[in-house]
Structures are given as structure tokens and as C-alpha cells.
Motif scaffolding. Structure first.
Motif, PDB file in Angstrom:
ATOM      1  N   LEU A 182       0.673  -1.035  -0.166  1.00  0.00           N
ATOM      2  CA  LEU A 182      -0.150   0.088   0.020  1.00  0.00           C
ATOM      3  C   LEU A 182       0.982   1.279   0.105  1.00  0.00           C
ATOM      4  N   LEU A 183       0.456   2.397  -0.877  1.00  0.00           N
ATOM      5  CA  LEU A 183       1.180   3.550  -0.860  1.00  0.00           C
ATOM      6  C   LEU A 183       2.507   3.565  -1.399  1.00  0.00           C
ATOM      7  N   ALA A 184       3.021   2.558  -2.100  1.00  0.00           N
ATOM      8  CA  ALA A 184       4.510   2.331  -2.458  1.00  0.00           C
ATOM      9  C   ALA A 184       4.591   3.324  -3.536  1.00  0.00           C
TER      10      ALA A 184
ATOM     11  N   HIS B 239      -3.815   1.442  -2.856  1.00  0.00           N
ATOM     12  CA  HIS B 239      -4.115   2.319  -1.814  1.00  0.00           C
ATOM     13  C   HIS B 239      -5.199   1.810  -0.627  1.00  0.00           C
ATOM     14  N   PRO B 240      -5.198   2.623   0.329  1.00  0.00           N
ATOM     15  CA  PRO B 240      -5.940   2.223   1.462  1.00  0.00           C
ATOM     16  C   PRO B 240      -7.426   1.923   1.050  1.00  0.00           C
TER      17      PRO B 240
ATOM     18  N   GLY C   2     -13.070  -1.245  -4.785  1.00  0.00           N
ATOM     19  CA  GLY C   2     -11.794  -0.811  -4.865  1.00  0.00           C
ATOM     20  C   GLY C   2     -10.857  -2.165  -5.460  1.00  0.00           C
ATOM     21  N   SER C   3     -10.337  -2.820  -4.612  1.00  0.00           N
ATOM     22  CA  SER C   3      -9.585  -3.956  -4.751  1.00  0.00           C
ATOM     23  C   SER C   3     -10.049  -4.672  -5.901  1.00  0.00           C
ATOM     24  N   GLN C   4     -11.483  -4.974  -6.101  1.00  0.00           N
ATOM     25  CA  GLN C   4     -11.995  -6.117  -7.022  1.00  0.00           C
ATOM     26  C   GLN C   4     -11.860  -5.305  -8.184  1.00  0.00           C
TER      27      GLN C   4
ATOM     28  N   VAL D 275       0.118  -6.724   1.200  1.00  0.00           N
ATOM     29  CA  VAL D 275      -1.316  -6.982   0.707  1.00  0.00           C
ATOM     30  C   VAL D 275      -1.434  -7.190  -0.594  1.00  0.00           C
ATOM     31  N   GLY D 276      -0.416  -7.124  -1.588  1.00  0.00           N
ATOM     32  CA  GLY D 276      -0.474  -7.639  -2.917  1.00  0.00           C
ATOM     33  C   GLY D 276      -0.807  -9.243  -3.011  1.00  0.00           C
TER      34      GLY D 276
END
Length: 291
Positions: free
Chosen positions: A65-67, A92-93, A102-104, A130-131
Motif C-alpha cells: 500500500l502507498l508504495a 491504496h488504503p 476498490g480492490s476487486q 497486501v499484494g
């Protein structure tokens, strides 16, 4: 003492790459060729073979996250220096807090890109933190698309997971990471996160659990390399040992490197030469690039 300003060093580093924005959340990273460099200096748009290039092996990189881009490029060079391209898929968060919106959606974008990818060049995964959750979301969707699952099962020849997180252990791990010296504050943060997971079970937690089930129980069967630290309170060795056990049962050839002292996603920073050696040896075993 720095011989060059930090900004100049970073600019020179970025010039080693050619970037192509694929979507809001995805960016293709390739080693910059002399022809591309000349076109960039002339202000021209790179077209034709210089832009598209031969179809080369592709690493799907799923950062933490936030890399920031300069963080991602340090890892991308491990591959671009050896003739592979890198597709960076950022999170991101907000993606994590609202999976359905978001993630989906990011997972859908990624699978759509891979589905339309021309040629038969091999693919690889390199995920952080979280990847692993994001890839779990992709696996959930792949289960509903047997044809794409079949294609990726053949084309994805290897996977590297750095500090993979088991979200069920996240409250305690995040609390220790944020406040390592205060048990009182650790307790507060852990309780806050646990309360969130309970209150938003339908909107978030059940998605985390399903992603974990697929990540553990229905993985792609390509060889895997796990990179861990005994000092990591978030991507814990114990959680990853359960993952290794599940993957071996599923038929995933799995190897692991465990360091001491490095923080979450900090192994490359503390043990750079060893980290690079692990990745290069893995590439050689897969027969990828000019490692």
C-alpha cells in the motif's frame, strides 16, 4: 557526501526506464533502449517496434500500500536489467477498505489486461504485503472464468511473495508495527481495527476471508519463492508457514528465505545482495531472462 543532488540521481535512475500508463492503477515499465532515449530527447513520441517491442516475459508486480514509484523501480530493475518487462499494479488504503469498489475493480482491470495480452510469452508474479490479498481477489474472479484460468495456469511460470500478509493477523501486527514500544497504544490500535473488521463484515471482512481462502487453497501451481523476516510483525513467519503447508498440499513447489532483523517489506533494503541473489537464482530455475 553526495557527488550529485539527490534529485539528479533519481532523474538519472528514472531515465533508465520507459513508462506506459495502462490505467489509473497500472503502469508498464520497460528498460529504456537507445532508440527510445533518443526519441525522448528529441521530444518525439516513440512508435512502432520501439514502443511496442518484441513480446517479452512480463512480471506482474503487486506493491505494498502507498508504495511510491521510486520504491517500485528498485525492484523493477531486478527484472528489466535481465530483459523482462514489469507491470506495476498499485493499491491504496481506499481499495482495501472498500473491496467491492476498490480492490476487486483493480483485480478486474489486471485480469482484463492479461486476457488481452498478445503472444505466449511467460508471465511471473512478484507481490508484496497486501499484494497477496489483491491476487486472492483475482483468483476469486478467475474461478468464474475457466478459459482465462487455463491460459494463466500455463503462462504464469513463477511467483515471488515478499512479506505476504494474512489479514486475519493484521490487527495485532499493525498495532505492533505502528507503536512498537507502547503496549497500551498497541491495544488501542488492535481494538480499533478489530472493531472495524467486525462492524464492516459485509462490506469488507468477508471479502478478505474469501480472498485468503483462494490465495491459500486455489493458487496457480507455478513454483513459488517466499521472502520473509522473523522480525516482521505483519507478514509473520507463522502465517506464511501455514501458506507454505497449504501450497505444498496443492502441488505448488515452494521455497522460502527467512532473514532476521528486517522490517515489513524491508528485506531488500537490509539484505540487498542476498535478496537479488534469491530472485536471480529463481529466474534461472525458471529459465527466464538473461539472469
Amino acid at each position: 557526501m553526495l557527488l550529485f543532488p539527490r534529485s539528479a540521481v533519481m532523474t538519472a535512475s528514472v531515465r533508465r526506464f520507459n513508462f506506459q500508463k495502462v490505467s489509473k492503477n497500472m503502469e508498464l515499465i520497460r528498460a529504456s533502449t537507445p532508440l527510445e532515449g533518443q526519441a525522448m530527447k528529441a521530444g518525439a513520441e516513440v512508435v512502432g517496434e520501439a514502443a511496442v517491442g518484441a513480446i517479452r516475459p512480463l512480471v506482474v508486480m503487486l506493491p505494498w500500500l502507498l508504495a511510491k514509484r521510486h520504491h517500485v523501480l528498485k525492484y523493477a530493475r531486478l527484472y528489466t536489467d535481465r530483459g523482462l518487462d514489469v507491470l506495476a499494479v498499485r493499491s491504496h488504503p481506499g481499495h482495501l477498505l472498500r473491496p467491492a469498489k476498490g480492490s476487486q475493480l483493480v483485480a478486474t482491470e489486471l485480469l482484463g489486461y492479461l486476457k488481452n495480452l498478445p503472444g505466449q510469452a511467460p508471465l511471473m508474479l512478484h507481490g508484496f504485503s497486501v499484494g497477496g490479498y489483491l491476487w486472492g481477489e483475482a483468483l476469486v474472479q478467475l474461478a468464474k472464468d475457466p478459459s482465462l484460468l487455463s491460459v494463466l495456469s500455463r503462462r504464469v511460470v513463477g511467483q515471488v511473495w515478499d512479506s505476504a500478509v494474512e489479514l486475519s493477523e493484521a490487527p495485532a501486527g499493525l498495532a505492533r508495527s505502528v507503536f512498537p514500544r507502547s503496549q497500551m497504544l498497541q491495544g488501542f490500535v488492535q481494538k480499533f481495527i478489530s472493531t472495524y473488521l467486525s462492524a464492516f463484515r459485509e462490506q469488507a471482512t468477508r471479502h478478505y476471508e474469501l480472498s485468503s481462502q483462494y490465495f491459500h487453497g486455489k493458487p496457480l501451481l507455478s513454483p513459488a519463492l517466499l521472502l520473509l523476516s522473523r522480525s516482521d510483525p505483519i507478514g509473520t513467519v507463522s502465517a506464511n508457514e501455514r501458506l507454505i503447508e497449504n501450497w505444498k498440499k496443492a502441488g505448488v513447489p515452494t521455497q522460502v528465505k527467512i532473514w532476521d532483523g528486517s522490517p515489513h517489506v524491508g528485506h531488500f533494503r537490509m539484505y540487498r545482495s542476498e535478496y537479488e541473489e534469491q530472485v536471480v537464482m529463481f529466474l534461472k530455475r525458471l529459465g527466464l531472462g538473461n539472469a
